[in-house]
Design a protein around this motif. Structure first.
Motif, short mmCIF file in Angstrom:
data_model
loop_
_atom_site.label_atom_id
_atom_site.label_comp_id
_atom_site.label_asym_id
_atom_site.label_seq_id
_atom_site.Cartn_x
_atom_site.Cartn_y
_atom_site.Cartn_z
N ILE A 90 -0.33 93.41 -70.81
CA ILE A 90 1.09 93.73 -70.81
C ILE A 90 1.34 95.02 -70.04
O ILE A 90 2.31 95.14 -69.30
CB ILE A 90 1.63 93.83 -72.26
CG1 ILE A 90 1.59 92.43 -72.90
CG2 ILE A 90 3.04 94.40 -72.28
CD1 ILE A 90 1.95 92.42 -74.37
N PHE A 91 0.43 95.97 -70.17
CA PHE A 91 0.49 97.22 -69.42
C PHE A 91 0.56 96.91 -67.92
O PHE A 91 1.43 97.41 -67.21
CB PHE A 91 -0.76 98.05 -69.75
CG PHE A 91 -0.92 99.31 -68.97
CD1 PHE A 91 -0.29 100.47 -69.39
CD2 PHE A 91 -1.74 99.37 -67.85
CE1 PHE A 91 -0.46 101.67 -68.70
CE2 PHE A 91 -1.91 100.54 -67.15
CZ PHE A 91 -1.26 101.69 -67.58
N LYS A 92 -0.34 96.06 -67.47
CA LYS A 92 -0.39 95.70 -66.04
C LYS A 92 0.91 95.01 -65.60
O LYS A 92 1.48 95.34 -64.57
CB LYS A 92 -1.59 94.80 -65.76
CG LYS A 92 -1.72 94.42 -64.31
CD LYS A 92 -2.93 93.56 -64.05
CE LYS A 92 -2.93 93.19 -62.58
NZ LYS A 92 -4.07 92.43 -62.19
N ARG A 93 1.37 94.03 -66.39
CA ARG A 93 2.61 93.32 -66.04
C ARG A 93 3.82 94.25 -66.04
O ARG A 93 4.74 94.09 -65.25
CB ARG A 93 2.86 92.16 -66.99
CG ARG A 93 2.01 90.95 -66.68
CD ARG A 93 2.44 89.75 -67.47
NE ARG A 93 2.19 90.02 -68.90
CZ ARG A 93 2.77 89.38 -69.89
NH1 ARG A 93 3.64 88.45 -69.66
NH2 ARG A 93 2.47 89.67 -71.14
N SER A 94 3.84 95.21 -66.94
CA SER A 94 4.97 96.13 -67.04
C SER A 94 5.10 97.03 -65.82
O SER A 94 6.18 97.53 -65.53
CB SER A 94 4.84 97.01 -68.29
OG SER A 94 4.87 96.22 -69.45
#
Length: 185
Positions: A150-154
């Motif tokens: 989720i960190f990467k997608r955010s």
């Protein structure tokens, strides 16, 4: 300080080099029709050069925005710049560009816990800006209690303003390319 005409020539050379066919990122050359051979048009190039003014940071951010390897849509990105430029109501063009980049990062995708990508992105950026010392991404994810995927997608729309190492990195941290972006935030 450099004289204005030297700065302008440096920016023009930088833009020309980045838009040369043999200098395009590999994804732009994946098929012969992906990028038209006459792209950008001379009027688009002149518009970009004029829009940069004397700000090299603006030129480098534009190039990173247009050729973002995560998004892979340089034609769409250039069109987005042209369409949104007229609606920027900021004190500087650089702030207008930063606003566009942040707007693109604020996708209303819902994650499993019903928190929007916008809230997650804002949380990550605010934390990074306010931390007295950078945290490696792995530890940053644990600190703000966010899944690494989720960190990467955010952050996927922010490659034009920051270096985003792998979320599993225990040594590398998020870094802004220029001090003006965290100041803007």
């Amino acid at each position: 300080d450099l004289p204005d005409d030297i700065s302008k020539l440096d920016i023009e050379k930088f833009l020309r080099n980045n838009f040369m066919r043999d200098q395009l990122p590999p994804f732009c050359l994946q098929s012969p029709d992906f990028i038209p051979s006459n792209w950008p048009t001379q009027s688009d190039f002149d518009w970009l050069l004029e829009d940069c003014g004397l700000l090299f940071i603006y030129a480098t951010t534009l190039v990173r925005y247009i050729f973002d390897d995560e998004i892979r849509d340089p034609l769409g990105r250039l069109q987005s710049l042209k369409e949104n430029r007229v609606s920027w109501h900021h004190s500087t063009k650089l702030e207008g560009l930063y606003s566009l980049i942040l707007r693109n990062a604020r996708q209303k995708t819902l994650f499993a816990d019903a928190v929007t990508a916008e809230e997650l992105t804002r949380n990550i950026l605010e934390t990074v800006v306010l931390l007295p010392n950078p945290l490696p991404n792995y530890h940053l994810c644990r600190f703000i209690k966010i899944d690494k995927n989720i960190f990467k997608r955010s952050l996927c729309h922010l490659h034009s303003v920051m270096l985003i190492p792998d979320a599993n990195s225990t040594t590398d941290s998020l870094r802004f390319f220029h001090k003006s972006f965290p100041d803007f935030i």
